[in-house]
Design an enzyme around this catalytic site. Structure first.
Site, PDB file in Angstrom:
ATOM      1  N   HIS A 405     -39.484  15.083 -10.921  1.00 19.74           N
ATOM      2  CA  HIS A 405     -38.903  13.753 -10.667  1.00 19.74           C
ATOM      3  C   HIS A 405     -39.652  12.953  -9.616  1.00 19.74           C
ATOM      4  O   HIS A 405     -39.163  11.892  -9.207  1.00 19.74           O
ATOM      5  CB  HIS A 405     -37.447  13.872 -10.240  1.00 19.74           C
ATOM      6  N   LYS A 600     -30.430   0.612  -3.761  1.00 22.58           N
ATOM      7  CA  LYS A 600     -31.020   1.939  -3.983  1.00 22.58           C
ATOM      8  C   LYS A 600     -31.181   2.602  -2.637  1.00 22.58           C
ATOM      9  O   LYS A 600     -30.985   1.958  -1.600  1.00 22.58           O
ATOM     10  CB  LYS A 600     -32.369   1.838  -4.696  1.00 22.58           C
ATOM     11  N   ARG A 601     -31.530   3.888  -2.637  1.00 19.87           N
ATOM     12  CA  ARG A 601     -31.787   4.555  -1.364  1.00 19.87           C
ATOM     13  C   ARG A 601     -32.825   3.769  -0.573  1.00 19.87           C
ATOM     14  O   ARG A 601     -33.760   3.201  -1.140  1.00 19.87           O
ATOM     15  CB  ARG A 601     -32.319   5.975  -1.617  1.00 19.87           C
ATOM     16  N   LYS A 606     -39.885   2.326  -1.625  1.00 19.23           N
ATOM     17  CA  LYS A 606     -39.114   1.395  -2.464  1.00 19.23           C
ATOM     18  C   LYS A 606     -39.208  -0.038  -1.937  1.00 19.23           C
ATOM     19  O   LYS A 606     -38.820  -0.982  -2.603  1.00 19.23           O
ATOM     20  CB  LYS A 606     -37.652   1.832  -2.536  1.00 19.23           C
ATOM     21  N   THR A 711     -33.673   4.126 -12.435  1.00 22.56           N
ATOM     22  CA  THR A 711     -32.683   4.030 -13.506  1.00 22.56           C
ATOM     23  C   THR A 711     -31.781   2.821 -13.286  1.00 22.56           C
ATOM     24  O   THR A 711     -31.190   2.315 -14.239  1.00 22.56           O
ATOM     25  CB  THR A 711     -31.835   5.305 -13.587  1.00 22.56           C
ATOM     26  N   LYS A 715     -29.991  -0.292 -15.730  1.00 17.07           N
ATOM     27  CA  LYS A 715     -28.585  -0.726 -15.697  1.00 17.07           C
ATOM     28  C   LYS A 715     -28.484  -2.238 -15.570  1.00 17.07           C
ATOM     29  O   LYS A 715     -27.681  -2.882 -16.260  1.00 17.07           O
ATOM     30  CB  LYS A 715     -27.858  -0.037 -14.528  1.00 17.07           C
TER      31      LYS A 715
HETATM   32  C1  NBG Z   1     -36.005  10.376  -8.514  1.00 16.95           C
HETATM   33  C2  NBG Z   1     -37.080   9.305  -8.701  1.00 16.95           C
HETATM   34  C3  NBG Z   1     -36.545   8.153  -9.524  1.00 16.95           C
HETATM   35  C4  NBG Z   1     -35.988   8.673 -10.831  1.00 16.95           C
HETATM   36  C5  NBG Z   1     -34.952   9.752 -10.543  1.00 16.95           C
HETATM   37  C6  NBG Z   1     -34.416  10.371 -11.804  1.00 16.95           C
HETATM   38  C7  NBG Z   1     -36.057  12.249  -6.925  1.00 16.95           C
HETATM   39  C8  NBG Z   1     -36.803  13.403  -6.398  1.00 16.95           C
HETATM   40  N1  NBG Z   1     -36.627  11.521  -7.874  1.00 16.95           N
HETATM   41  O1  NBG Z   1     -37.582   7.242  -9.780  1.00 16.95           O
HETATM   42  O2  NBG Z   1     -37.503   8.838  -7.460  1.00 16.95           O
HETATM   43  O3  NBG Z   1     -35.419   7.651 -11.576  1.00 16.95           O
HETATM   44  O4  NBG Z   1     -35.526  10.801  -9.783  1.00 16.95           O
HETATM   45  O5  NBG Z   1     -35.434  10.874 -12.587  1.00 16.95           O
HETATM   46  O6  NBG Z   1     -34.960  11.997  -6.485  1.00 16.95           O
END
Ligand code: NBG
Length: 867
Positions: A405, A600-601, A606, A711, A715
């Site tokens: 991920h 987002k976080r 980001k 994601t 949305k």
């Molecule tokens: C996160 C990515 C996102 C991705 C999500 C789900 C982790 C390690 N990765 O870009 O930063 O959408 O995983 O796949 O949290």
């Protein structure tokens, strides 16, 4: 009666206990003629008493009132919204349990191949609304609840989010569960039942993020789970591993704790299929550590019983960073060991030889967190089942699948060898053994290439040595995938390049992430969902499970009446958000402005910082304009929300800058009709459900090559918000799907990033020269426009020096993209067309599509409908 313990057995692994099932998995016996036997009592009395799902309003209200009277021990006189919610939730839970039970029995009877999704995080959010929609009972419940004198919306607000995740990775897991059940796939999730989910975020008067624990279970019983006190496993830590002849070993001593199962029902959409999410809770074994107890060390025994309970106490709040904490490794092993014991037990119940294990079981690793499943399955097969090493390795590598991920180096897990040796001595032996035969094979293919061996080894040299979990996950798996096209390409060409060269390209693939349209359209945007249903002239269950049907909306972009309805819904969603801000923060939001959202976080990659610097730039521009010029400006409201890891200093400074800039900008009478900024505290799934349907644009502006997928971008677009973004992650595929003229792209591309960073390091150009507009913004912050400038210096210096995330390179084109947005927004009719076309082309991003790709290409499992 006194119990007698044989001291010789203390600390030795118990003989595998036959598991007695009480709630799931019972299958009827048959008599000599092959007819099913009724197990006990009078069959007709039983059948008379059995109930099915309540679907009519009178039985629903009856069931709710019954729970008020009995489960809650209350009456109409003393029932508040919370009580009414609890009673209604218990009533829905009863229905879910019926379907869940039928599903589990059906799976047990049919013995299909099953897939298990191992994820340390499941960010489920609220359940009540989702369950009602999936059961197709929302209208009936609304009517019943109204008749009982309550308001559905108020009751929905009573539920606390289940926030057992940090962000996208955990929410993805939740979407995949919903899709598995909705697509009638035999998939179970396995995770941990944390006592405390992600912390609650508060903002201090200075604009600092403060963290407060989230005791989400404190309100009493959680109606959405079923404690399964009969499903328990013992999990060992520490101790000694003695090698035995034949490659086996005996692992004994140390600490033993108990894993107790809690089952969470996962209803599919308009199907009886209700899957299971099994969460493990840690408990001390028999209350005490018998080792210490026996040695007379009473205090240590009590201490260790506390430490057993601590294992599942808290979710680690770090996103994209690892800290090498012992407790975190304990969590990972505790969870994988309990899950594998459960999976193996279920497999053994069908009495097949272990060589057929991969025909019945697929295990998906959600990132590297559950990688210990690989050595743990080896341990079970070799040490307990006495299967020869080579055969065991074949079984493992045909059963396990790994999803990566992130390619950010700070997020790739490594565990210090000394810690592993101490906590999991047997697993460390197994990892060394795997490594040896693996490196021998690499050497054979690339003789004498020592650099390659060092790069590929499971063990990274250094002080201390470290176990590279991504390498272990990769070589122990049958398939490895990334989560969007670009990301999967980066996995193949950067972090796992050597492995591609060794194992071949076919093992490495891509499954682009998806989102469930049930929660992220039908539930969060009911009016839009209704308009789509009306327009497509099909039952909503049809298009919600076949999202490509949205394409049929395309011609309606040319229909003025439809556009009017579409725009009116967006407007009402904006008002809904404004109402939420008003009631929670007491602030008034200008709903005639464009809504611009980034949620987002908080993370440097980001680039929320880029956004707030852009906002300040806009503010400075507005201040310079004449009244006549200002009249031409497109008013904008900018929303931020997101949590920073508690120890992430720079990310917390960004929050502080946003909050204080908002304070100054929102108070300025010259500009406040044209620009306001809000930081909404304590971002959650539920808050996202209000924010997402209201956006005109949303921002996904990571440095190219850093966001694996994203994601929330999906949305927003599904809800008709347009995307402002970099050419990164799933943004690229979204643009391909909706058309590049419907998104606003900017910034440098991935191949340029490395060179730019090199330039920053070795040929730095001062920001004043490179990007005067940005330099001006930085100066204003330094000089105290938003409170003490000194405070922000560490943040500003990350841009002035090094600028790892390329803000100085992308700022001008970012501002350019936002200007394009303003221009486009002026043409309202064309804007609405873009919005409609965006939604219409988002079919690909359903998590149903994604989960079916996993099911077909990786797991080889098939849908199995519960009658
Ligand atoms: C996160 C990515 C996102 C991705 C999500 C789900 C982790 C390690 N990765 O870009 O930063 O959408 O995983 O796949 O949290």
């Amino acid at each position: 009666m006194t119990s007698v313990i044989d001291p010789k057995t203390i600390g030795k692994p118990a003989r595998p206990r036959r598991h007695i099932r009480t709630l799931t998995g019972y299958t009827p016996e048959t008599d000599d003629s092959g007819k099913e036997k009724w197990p006990r009592g009078d069959e007709s009395v039983w059948k008379e008493a059995l109930r099915s799902v309540n679907t009519d309003v009178p039985s629903i209200t009856k069931s709710i009132v019954n729970h008020v009277q009995t489960s809650l021990a209350r009456q109409a006189y003393n029932l508040d919204d919370l009580g009414a919610y609890q009673a209604a939730a218990l009533s829905v839970r009863d229905d879910l349990i019926l379907n869940w039970n039928d599903t589990q029995i059906h799976y047990t009877q049919k013995t299909p191949k099953r897939a298990y999704y191992l994820s340390l995080e499941f960010l489920m959010g609220r359940t009540f609304d989702n369950a009602l929609l999936n059961l197709g009972l929302k209208d009936q419940y609304r009517e019943g609840i109204t008749k009982l004198g309550f308001n559905m919306e108020d009751l929905l607000e009573q539920e606390r989010d289940a926030a057992l995740g940090n962000g996208g990775l955990g929410r993805l897991a939740a979407c995949y569960l919903d899709s598995s059940a909705s697509q009638e796939l035999p998939v179970w999730g396995y995770g941990l039942r944390y006592q405390y989910g992600i912390f609650q975020q508060l903002i201090s008067p200075e604009g600092q993020q403060l963290e407060q624990p989230d005791p989400w279970l404190a309100g009493g019983e959680n109606p959405w789970e079923l404690p399964r006190l009969d499903v328990t496993y013992e999990v060992r830590f520490y101790g000694t591993a003695d090698r035995l002849p034949g490659g086996r070993a005996l692992w004994h001593g140390g600490q033993e704790v108990l894993a107790v199962a809690y089952d969470v029902m996962v209803p599919g959409c308009y199907t009886k299929n209700t899957n299971n999410l099994r969460l493990w809770e840690s408990k001390p074994k028999r209350g005490f550590d018998l080792n210490s107890f026996n040695a007379g060390d009473y205090e240590h025994a009590v201490e260790s019983s506390n430490s057993a309970a601590a294992i599942t106490s808290v979710l680690y709040p770090n996103d994209h960073t690892t800290f090498g904490k012992e407790l975190r490794l304990k969590q990972q092993y505790f969870w994988t060991a309990a899950s594998l014991a459960d999976i193996v037990r279920r497999f053994k119940n069908i009495a097949k030889p272990f060589s057929e294990f991969p025909d019945y079981v697929a295990i998906q690793l959600n990132d590297t967190h559950p990688t210990l499943a690989i050595p743990e399955l080896m341990r079970i097969l070799v040490d307990e089942e006495e299967i020869p090493w080579g055969k065991a390795w074949d079984i493992v590598t045909n059963t396990v699948f790994y999803t990566n991920h992130t390619v950010l180096p700070e997020a790739l897990e490594k565990w210090p060898v000394p810690l592993m040796e101490h906590l999991l001595p047997r697993h460390m032996q197994i990892i060394y053994d795997i490594n040896l035969s693996f490196l021998q094979a690499v050497e054979k293919k690339f003789p004498g290439d020592r650099d390659r061996l060092a790069r590929m080894s499971l063990i990274e040299e250094g002080f201390p040595k470290q176990v590279r979990m991504a390498h272990l996950a990769c070589i122990g798996s049958r398939k490895v995938n990334g989560v969007a096209e670009l990301h999967s390409e980066l996995v193949r060409t950067t972090i796992l390049k050597d492995f591609v060269e060794f194992e071949g390209l076919s093992k490495f693939s891509n499954v682009t992430n998806g989102i469930t349209p049930r929660r992220w359209l039908d539930q969060c945007n009911p009016e839009l969902s209704a308009l789509i249903t009306k327009t497509l002239e099909v039952d909503k269950s049809v298009w919600l499970k076949d999202l490509e049907r949205l394409k049929e909306l395309l011609p309606y972009a040319e229909d003025a009446a439809f556009r009017k309805e579409w725009a009116a819904i967006k407007q009402r969603n904006k008002e809904r958000l404004a109402h939420h801000v008003e009631t929670t923060l007491g602030l008034t939001v200008n709903t005639n402005a464009m809504f611009d959202v980034q949620i987002k976080r908080l993370h440097e990659y980001k680039r929320q910082t880029l956004n707030i610097l852009g906002v300040i730039h806009r503010y400075l521009g507005l201040k310079q304009m004449s009244a006549a010029e200002r009249k031409k400006v497109n008013p904008r409201v900018v929303f931020f929300a997101g949590k920073a890891a508690p120890g992430y200093y720079i990310a917390k400074l960004t929050i502080r800058l946003i909050v204080n800039a908002a304070r100054v900008i929102n108070a300025d009478p010259d500009t406040r009709d044209l620009l306001t900024v809000y930081f909404l505290p304590d971002y959650s799934v539920s808050l996202a459900e209000v924010l997402i349907p209201s956006s005109d644009i949303s921002q996904h502006i990571s440095t190219a090559g850093t966001e694996a997928s994203g994601t929330s971008n999906m949305k927003f677009c599904l809800n008709g918000g347009l995307l402002v973004g970099t050419v990164d992650g799933a943004n690229i595929e979204i643009a391909e799907a909706v058309g590049e003229n419907n998104v606003f792209f900017f910034g440098h591309l991935t191949p340029a990033v490395e060179d730019l960073r090199y330039q920053h390091m070795y040929r730095p150009v001062p920001v004043e020269e490179k990007c005067p507009a940005l330099a001006n913004v930085l100066d204003k912050i330094s000089s105290g426009m938003f409170g003490d400038g000194e405070v922000y210096e560490p943040l500003l210096n990350t841009i002035r020096q090094g600028d790892f995330y390329l803000l100085t390179d992308d700022f001008d084109s970012y501002i350019g993209a936002l200007d394009m947005v303003d221009k486009a927004y002026l043409d309202k009719e064309e804007w609405i067309k873009k919005s409609i076309r965006t939604t219409a082309n988002m079919g690909k991003f359903s998590s149903d599509r994604a989960i079916l790709e996993y099911a077909e290409s990786f797991w080889s499992i098939e849908p199995i409908k519960v009658p």
